[in-house]
Design a protein around this motif. Structure first.
Motif, PDB file in Angstrom:
ATOM      1  N   UNK A  57       0.935  -1.255  -0.169  1.00 40.33           N
ATOM      2  CA  UNK A  57      -0.213  -0.172  -0.132  1.00 40.33           C
ATOM      3  C   UNK A  57       0.805   1.223   0.051  1.00 40.33           C
ATOM      4  N   UNK A  58       1.893   1.294  -0.947  1.00 37.62           N
ATOM      5  CA  UNK A  58       2.736   2.370  -0.921  1.00 37.62           C
ATOM      6  C   UNK A  58       2.287   3.383  -2.136  1.00 37.62           C
ATOM      7  N   UNK A  59       1.839   4.497  -1.881  1.00 42.37           N
ATOM      8  CA  UNK A  59       1.660   5.490  -2.639  1.00 42.37           C
ATOM      9  C   UNK A  59       2.383   5.683  -3.770  1.00 42.37           C
ATOM     10  N   UNK A  60       3.785   5.817  -3.365  1.00 39.21           N
ATOM     11  CA  UNK A  60       4.949   6.050  -4.576  1.00 39.21           C
ATOM     12  C   UNK A  60       4.642   4.936  -5.717  1.00 39.21           C
ATOM     13  N   UNK A  61       4.582   3.609  -5.198  1.00 42.00           N
ATOM     14  CA  UNK A  61       4.730   2.434  -5.964  1.00 42.00           C
ATOM     15  C   UNK A  61       3.241   2.849  -7.009  1.00 42.00           C
ATOM     16  N   UNK A  62       2.267   3.102  -6.432  1.00 38.78           N
ATOM     17  CA  UNK A  62       1.112   3.273  -7.247  1.00 38.78           C
ATOM     18  C   UNK A  62       1.294   4.380  -8.193  1.00 38.78           C
ATOM     19  N   UNK A  63       1.750   5.609  -8.057  1.00 45.18           N
ATOM     20  CA  UNK A  63       2.293   6.437  -8.865  1.00 45.18           C
ATOM     21  C   UNK A  63       3.097   6.109  -9.974  1.00 45.18           C
ATOM     22  N   UNK A  64       4.252   5.270  -9.474  1.00 50.04           N
ATOM     23  CA  UNK A  64       5.101   4.975 -10.494  1.00 50.04           C
ATOM     24  C   UNK A  64       4.543   3.728 -11.405  1.00 50.04           C
ATOM     25  N   UNK A  65       3.923   2.858 -10.896  1.00 52.99           N
ATOM     26  CA  UNK A  65       3.180   1.784 -11.720  1.00 52.99           C
ATOM     27  C   UNK A  65       2.264   2.267 -12.743  1.00 52.99           C
ATOM     28  N   UNK A  66       1.599   3.565 -12.179  1.00 51.53           N
ATOM     29  CA  UNK A  66       0.523   4.107 -13.283  1.00 51.53           C
ATOM     30  C   UNK A  66       1.324   4.748 -14.571  1.00 51.53           C
ATOM     31  N   UNK A  67       2.440   5.488 -14.013  1.00 51.01           N
ATOM     32  CA  UNK A  67       3.331   6.175 -15.023  1.00 51.01           C
ATOM     33  C   UNK A  67       3.859   5.126 -15.893  1.00 51.01           C
ATOM     34  N   UNK A  68       4.508   4.054 -15.411  1.00 51.41           N
ATOM     35  CA  UNK A  68       4.944   2.889 -16.171  1.00 51.41           C
ATOM     36  C   UNK A  68       3.811   2.231 -17.254  1.00 51.41           C
ATOM     37  N   UNK A  69       2.820   2.386 -16.658  1.00 50.53           N
ATOM     38  CA  UNK A  69       1.577   1.392 -17.396  1.00 50.53           C
ATOM     39  C   UNK A  69       1.277   2.641 -18.671  1.00 50.53           C
ATOM     40  N   UNK A  70       1.228   3.841 -18.339  1.00 52.14           N
ATOM     41  CA  UNK A  70       0.817   4.830 -19.328  1.00 52.14           C
ATOM     42  C   UNK A  70       1.971   4.849 -20.531  1.00 52.14           C
ATOM     43  N   UNK A  71       3.362   4.356 -20.224  1.00 50.50           N
ATOM     44  CA  UNK A  71       4.276   4.114 -21.147  1.00 50.50           C
ATOM     45  C   UNK A  71       4.183   2.758 -22.045  1.00 50.50           C
ATOM     46  N   UNK A  72       3.054   1.984 -21.581  1.00 54.91           N
ATOM     47  CA  UNK A  72       2.971   0.793 -22.227  1.00 54.91           C
ATOM     48  C   UNK A  72       3.835  -0.348 -21.677  1.00 54.91           C
ATOM     49  N   UNK A  73       4.135  -0.234 -20.525  1.00 55.23           N
ATOM     50  CA  UNK A  73       4.721  -1.340 -19.934  1.00 55.23           C
ATOM     51  C   UNK A  73       3.739  -2.115 -19.007  1.00 55.23           C
ATOM     52  N   UNK A  74       4.110  -3.389 -18.818  1.00 56.67           N
ATOM     53  CA  UNK A  74       3.018  -4.311 -18.092  1.00 56.67           C
ATOM     54  C   UNK A  74       3.947  -4.684 -16.832  1.00 56.67           C
ATOM     55  N   UNK A 123      -0.453  -8.649 -10.969  1.00 57.44           N
ATOM     56  CA  UNK A 123      -0.136  -7.669 -11.795  1.00 57.44           C
ATOM     57  C   UNK A 123      -0.432  -6.200 -11.134  1.00 57.44           C
ATOM     58  N   UNK A 124       0.677  -5.412 -11.259  1.00 64.89           N
ATOM     59  CA  UNK A 124       0.859  -4.196 -10.850  1.00 64.89           C
ATOM     60  C   UNK A 124       0.594  -2.974 -11.732  1.00 64.89           C
TER      61      UNK A 124
END
Length: 124
Positions: A57-74, A123-124
């Motif tokens: 439940x880490x907010x930094x990781x959530x933001x990081x995962x969201x950004x990387x997903x927007x860059x089309x990474x799984x 999946x993150x």
């Protein structure tokens, strides 16, 4: 970048390095913009993270995962304990993700129990 990997990161790298994982090429500790990912297969845009309890439940990781997903990474996240005790399950989850390039990332925080969807992967 961390110079000392965790035991789980070492174990995962042993599985993935030098195209040992069915010929797929992975890199370790790769910077992507302002983030550093644990492991990545660029050909399949798949990031694999080895996580300890500090990631729950880490907010930094959530933001990081969201950004990387927007860059089309799984993203695939594995709890350290699962990497060390369920190598076969972790391997199967990675294999499945590599075969299913059409899956879309769905950023979700890690569970409080420290287990992923496959008793090791989520999946993150």
């Amino acid at each position: 970048m961390r110079s000392e990997p965790t035991d789980a990161e070492r174990a995962l790298w042993k599985l993935l390095r030098a195209k040992r994982f069915s010929g797929y090429k992975f890199k370790r500790q790769v910077p992507i913009d302002r983030y550093i990912v644990d492991f990545i297969c660029f050909n399949h845009r798949l990031i694999i993270e080895a996580d300890g309890s500090q990631h729950a439940e880490n907010a930094y990781d959530e933001a990081r995962d969201s950004y990387l997903s927007q860059q089309n990474f799984r993203m695939l996240r594995f709890w350290n304990n699962d990497i060390l005790t369920n190598t076969e399950g972790v391997s199967e989850a990675i294999w499945t993700a590599l075969q299913d390039e059409t899956s879309t990332p769905s950023p979700q925080p890690l569970s409080r129990k420290g287990r992923g969807a496959l008793e090791g992967a989520h999946n993150g």
